[in-house]
Design a protein around this motif. Structure first.
Motif, PDB file in Angstrom:
ATOM      1  N   GLY A   1     -25.967   7.764   6.793  1.00 25.60           N
ATOM      2  CA  GLY A   1     -27.387   8.022   6.538  1.00 25.60           C
ATOM      3  C   GLY A   1     -28.063   8.618   7.765  1.00 25.60           C
ATOM      4  N   GLU A   2     -27.752   8.072   8.940  1.00 23.95           N
ATOM      5  CA  GLU A   2     -28.338   8.592  10.178  1.00 23.95           C
ATOM      6  C   GLU A   2     -27.960  10.052  10.397  1.00 23.95           C
ATOM      7  OE1 GLU A   2     -26.949   6.043  13.285  1.00 23.95           O
ATOM      8  OE2 GLU A   2     -28.468   4.511  12.895  1.00 23.95           O
ATOM      9  N   LYS A   3     -26.670  10.346  10.212  1.00 22.53           N
ATOM     10  CA  LYS A   3     -26.197  11.722  10.398  1.00 22.53           C
ATOM     11  C   LYS A   3     -26.903  12.659   9.426  1.00 22.53           C
ATOM     12  CE  LYS A   3     -21.293  11.356  11.694  1.00 22.53           C
ATOM     13  NZ  LYS A   3     -19.983  11.861  11.197  1.00 22.53           N
ATOM     14  N   LEU A   4     -26.995  12.184   8.169  1.00 25.23           N
ATOM     15  CA  LEU A   4     -27.609  12.965   7.102  1.00 25.23           C
ATOM     16  C   LEU A   4     -29.027  13.373   7.487  1.00 25.23           C
ATOM     17  CD1 LEU A   4     -26.693  13.601   4.162  1.00 25.23           C
ATOM     18  CD2 LEU A   4     -27.817  11.501   3.454  1.00 25.23           C
ATOM     19  N   ARG A   5     -29.817  12.405   7.913  1.00 23.13           N
ATOM     20  CA  ARG A   5     -31.221  12.677   8.251  1.00 23.13           C
ATOM     21  C   ARG A   5     -31.330  13.516   9.516  1.00 23.13           C
ATOM     22  NH1 ARG A   5     -31.222   7.267   6.538  1.00 23.13           N
ATOM     23  NH2 ARG A   5     -31.306   6.482   8.675  1.00 23.13           N
ATOM     24  N   GLU A   6     -30.419  13.266  10.459  1.00 27.23           N
ATOM     25  CA  GLU A   6     -30.450  14.030  11.698  1.00 27.23           C
ATOM     26  C   GLU A   6     -30.247  15.519  11.409  1.00 27.23           C
ATOM     27  OE1 GLU A   6     -27.941  12.180  14.688  1.00 27.23           O
ATOM     28  OE2 GLU A   6     -27.639  14.177  15.560  1.00 27.23           O
ATOM     29  N   GLU A   7     -29.425  15.815  10.399  1.00 27.22           N
ATOM     30  CA  GLU A   7     -29.147  17.211  10.093  1.00 27.22           C
ATOM     31  C   GLU A   7     -30.020  17.725   8.949  1.00 27.22           C
ATOM     32  OE1 GLU A   7     -24.958  18.183  10.168  1.00 27.22           O
ATOM     33  OE2 GLU A   7     -24.538  16.329  11.239  1.00 27.22           O
ATOM     34  N   ASN A   8     -31.006  16.912   8.574  1.00 28.37           N
ATOM     35  CA  ASN A   8     -31.997  17.324   7.596  1.00 28.37           C
ATOM     36  C   ASN A   8     -31.425  17.566   6.192  1.00 28.37           C
ATOM     37  OD1 ASN A   8     -34.731  17.584   7.336  1.00 28.37           O
ATOM     38  ND2 ASN A   8     -34.694  19.817   7.516  1.00 28.37           N
ATOM     39  N   PHE A   9     -30.391  16.810   5.843  1.00 33.70           N
ATOM     40  CA  PHE A   9     -29.763  16.918   4.531  1.00 33.70           C
ATOM     41  C   PHE A   9     -30.132  15.728   3.652  1.00 33.70           C
ATOM     42  CE2 PHE A   9     -26.246  19.384   6.695  1.00 33.70           C
ATOM     43  CZ  PHE A   9     -26.481  20.563   6.005  1.00 33.70           C
ATOM     44  N   ALA A  10     -29.940  15.922   2.340  1.00 33.05           N
ATOM     45  CA  ALA A  10     -29.924  14.812   1.393  1.00 33.05           C
ATOM     46  C   ALA A  10     -28.606  14.930   0.633  1.00 33.05           C
ATOM     47  CB  ALA A  10     -31.101  14.899   0.440  1.00 33.05           C
ATOM     48  N   ALA A  11     -28.061  13.796   0.182  1.00 32.24           N
ATOM     49  CA  ALA A  11     -26.741  13.799  -0.461  1.00 32.24           C
ATOM     50  C   ALA A  11     -26.849  13.525  -1.953  1.00 32.24           C
ATOM     51  CB  ALA A  11     -25.847  12.752   0.184  1.00 32.24           C
ATOM     52  N   SER A  12     -26.014  14.234  -2.753  1.00 34.34           N
ATOM     53  CA  SER A  12     -25.991  14.019  -4.203  1.00 34.34           C
ATOM     54  C   SER A  12     -24.862  13.088  -4.632  1.00 34.34           C
ATOM     55  CB  SER A  12     -25.792  15.336  -4.952  1.00 34.34           C
ATOM     56  OG  SER A  12     -26.529  16.365  -4.357  1.00 34.34           O
ATOM     57  N   LEU A  13     -23.804  13.044  -3.823  1.00 33.90           N
ATOM     58  CA  LEU A  13     -22.636  12.246  -4.190  1.00 33.90           C
ATOM     59  C   LEU A  13     -22.187  11.402  -3.012  1.00 33.90           C
ATOM     60  CD1 LEU A  13     -20.618  15.174  -5.790  1.00 33.90           C
ATOM     61  CD2 LEU A  13     -21.405  13.196  -7.070  1.00 33.90           C
ATOM     62  N   LEU A  14     -21.775  10.176  -3.322  1.00 29.01           N
ATOM     63  CA  LEU A  14     -21.212   9.318  -2.280  1.00 29.01           C
ATOM     64  C   LEU A  14     -19.842   8.829  -2.733  1.00 29.01           C
ATOM     65  CD1 LEU A  14     -22.835   6.523  -0.210  1.00 29.01           C
ATOM     66  CD2 LEU A  14     -20.904   5.939  -1.657  1.00 29.01           C
ATOM     67  N   THR A  15     -18.838   9.028  -1.890  1.00 35.43           N
ATOM     68  CA  THR A  15     -17.492   8.555  -2.180  1.00 35.43           C
ATOM     69  C   THR A  15     -17.102   7.515  -1.144  1.00 35.43           C
ATOM     70  OG1 THR A  15     -16.862  10.689  -3.090  1.00 35.43           O
ATOM     71  CG2 THR A  15     -15.067   9.233  -2.438  1.00 35.43           C
ATOM     72  N   VAL A  16     -16.518   6.434  -1.626  1.00 36.49           N
ATOM     73  CA  VAL A  16     -15.942   5.438  -0.719  1.00 36.49           C
ATOM     74  C   VAL A  16     -14.447   5.441  -0.940  1.00 36.49           C
ATOM     75  CG1 VAL A  16     -15.848   3.010  -0.056  1.00 36.49           C
ATOM     76  CG2 VAL A  16     -17.982   3.974  -0.916  1.00 36.49           C
ATOM     77  N   TYR A  17     -13.676   5.449   0.132  1.00 37.66           N
ATOM     78  CA  TYR A  17     -12.235   5.227  -0.043  1.00 37.66           C
ATOM     79  C   TYR A  17     -11.776   4.100   0.853  1.00 37.66           C
ATOM     80  CZ  TYR A  17     -11.546   8.142   4.143  1.00 37.66           C
ATOM     81  OH  TYR A  17     -11.588   8.669   5.411  1.00 37.66           O
ATOM     82  N   VAL A  18     -10.756   3.404   0.395  1.00 37.06           N
ATOM     83  CA  VAL A  18     -10.171   2.312   1.176  1.00 37.06           C
ATOM     84  C   VAL A  18      -8.665   2.541   1.227  1.00 37.06           C
ATOM     85  CG1 VAL A  18     -11.930   0.606   0.589  1.00 37.06           C
ATOM     86  CG2 VAL A  18      -9.922   0.856  -0.871  1.00 37.06           C
ATOM     87  N   ILE A  19      -8.062   2.027   2.270  1.00 36.72           N
ATOM     88  CA  ILE A  19      -6.659   2.329   2.468  1.00 36.72           C
ATOM     89  C   ILE A  19      -5.986   1.198   3.241  1.00 36.72           C
ATOM     90  CG2 ILE A  19      -7.125   3.617   4.600  1.00 36.72           C
ATOM     91  CD1 ILE A  19      -5.175   5.677   3.660  1.00 36.72           C
TER      92      ILE A  19
END
Length: 418
Positions: free
Chosen positions: A275-293
């Motif tokens: 979220g911090e990175k997103l706002r810092e670069e002035n973006f908004a996100a449409s999709l969120l993916t989580v992966y685990v391994i």
DNA sequence: TCTGGGGTCCTAGGACCC
DNA sequence: TCTGGGGTCCTAGGACCC
């Protein structure tokens, strides 16, 4: 007008940054490690000649580290990013036609330079060394791929003194013959192995291959490599890099995670960073993916991912966290020892281009102001404000045992002259 | 016991449409 | 019994980069 590409590449970048602030290890072997101190990501020349390879696992080379008294650093990206900015700024004083290609590389267009390109490049080298303390090598040619090759030789040849100009060079074939196929920009180990079966072992072999044949057998990307090796420019200087398409935060855990609670905590923490990175670069996100391994080196290795779509592209950490945690609940498997988790944001749009949703129930303006305030506080205070969902003890957090100081970005870490 | 993180582009194959 | 052809869009996976 045709271009003259100069690829400026820092020598052993992370290791060189550490040396700038530790003159005592100027000629000593040093390595820089990845997150979690897991593998080697940078080596000084002394270490390279010991045969320690890039990506070597630390536990495999403990003996060598002791035997040769190698100085070990955890990675310090804050320091490297700031040093990179200084180097790029220095380079920009030599030409306005410049593409910052990575943290330690830039392409410059030297087409307008009168006189010897080698002399001019030596001047660039000396200035960067003097102003920042970091040594660089420079390769010059008519295509980016050839400039990469010129740089490869410039780094290795005593005679070159860090600069090699391959524009109109009588030595072109001789140089290409010295470069193994897997060292060519865009040719990885898999493709190199396939090329070997066709008798193509060096850059010279590939430059003499038939581009049509390569296209049929390997695809357009590789046909372009052939053309570039032949001197036909396929990749121009990108001075205004296209907008990012995805943004990710992922980390190995400091120790394996087995409980759902801890996995959710980690995902929340990574989502907050995203979220911090997103706002810092002035973006908004449409999709969120989580992966685990889990570890991929065990028999019942488990990898899985979940994606959620936002009705309205979001910049709101609370929304990112709750979506990430929903995903984790679906992904969790009892009995698995998770090694890593990652958050990927896709469908990035500029914040002022957000398509509004008629049925949106959130007060977007209000949360936007809230995020702004939190970001502001966190940029000046540590630890700052965080979400309870991120956990307090965070036993899964990565470890950096040997991190150097933030010499250039923190008043408390200023280097001392003694 | 212990193996990084953050990106990009291309391709093949499936779903769907007319 | 016989069962087309062409186009688009999306996604997963592969390969590569630093």
């Amino acid at each position: 007008m045709s271009r003259v590409f100069a690829l400026v590449d820092c020598n052993n970048f992370y290791a060189s940054c550490e040396r700038v602030f530790n003159p005592k290890i100027a000629n000593k072997p040093i390595i820089v490690l990845s997150n979690n101190d897991g593998i080697v990501v940078a080596r000084s020349n002394e270490v390279k000649s010991l045969g320690i390879r890039m990506g070597a696992a630390v536990f495999e080379i403990e003996d060598l580290i002791k035997k040769h008294d190698i100085t070990v650093f955890s990675s310090n990206y804050t320091l490297y990013a700031d040093m990179s900015d200084r180097i790029m700024e220095t380079l920009s004083t030599f030409t306005p036609e410049m593409e910052v290609y990575s943290i330690d590389e830039a392409f410059l267009d030297l087409a307008g330079i009168k006189g010897s390109l080698t002399d001019y490049s030596q001047k660039i080298r000396n200035t960067v060394k003097q102003w920042t303390g970091v040594p660089v090598s420079i390769g010059i040619a008519k295509t980016k791929t050839l400039a990469k090759i010129a740089n490869y030789i410039a780094k290795r040849s005593e005679k070159a003194k860090g600069v090699l100009d391959l524009t109109d060079s009588p030595y072109m074939d001789k140089v290409l013959a010295q470069v193994p196929a897997e060292k060519i920009w865009g040719i990885g180990s898999r493709t190199a192995a396939k090329l070997k079966h066709l008798g193509i072992n060096t850059a010279l072999d590939l430059s003499r291959a038939d581009a049509e044949m390569v296209r049929d057998k390997f695809g357009v990307v590789y046909a372009r490599v052939v053309c570039e090796l032949q001197g036909a420019c396929c990749y121009d200087l990108e001075q205004n890099p296209p907008a990012k398409k995805s943004l990710a935060v992922s980390r190995m855990f400091g120790r394996p995670v087995e409980s759902l609670e801890q996995l959710k905590e980690a995902a929340a923490n990574y989502a907050a960073r995203a979220g911090e990175k997103l706002r810092e670069e002035n973006f908004a996100a449409s999709l969120l993916t989580v992966y685990v391994i889990t570890s991929m080196f065990i028999k019942n290795a488990y990898y899985n991912s979940q994606t959620v779509e936002f009705q309205t592209p979001t910049t709101n950490t609370t929304e990112l966290i709750s979506s990430a945690q929903l995903c984790v609940e679906k992904l969790y498997r009892k009995g698995c020892k998770f090694k890593k988790c990652g958050i990927v944001l896709n469908g990035l749009v500029q914040q002022d281009n957000i398509q509004q949703n008629l049925f949106d129930t959130r007060d977007r303006q209000k949360t936007k102001r809230l995020m702004e305030v939190i970001d502001k506080i966190n940029s000046s205070t540590a630890p700052g404000i965080f979400w309870a969902a991120e956990g307090i003890r965070q036993p899964w957090r990565v470890k950096f045992k040997k991190r150097s100081k933030h010499y250039t970005t923190d008043w408390n870490h200023l280097p001392e002259a003694v």
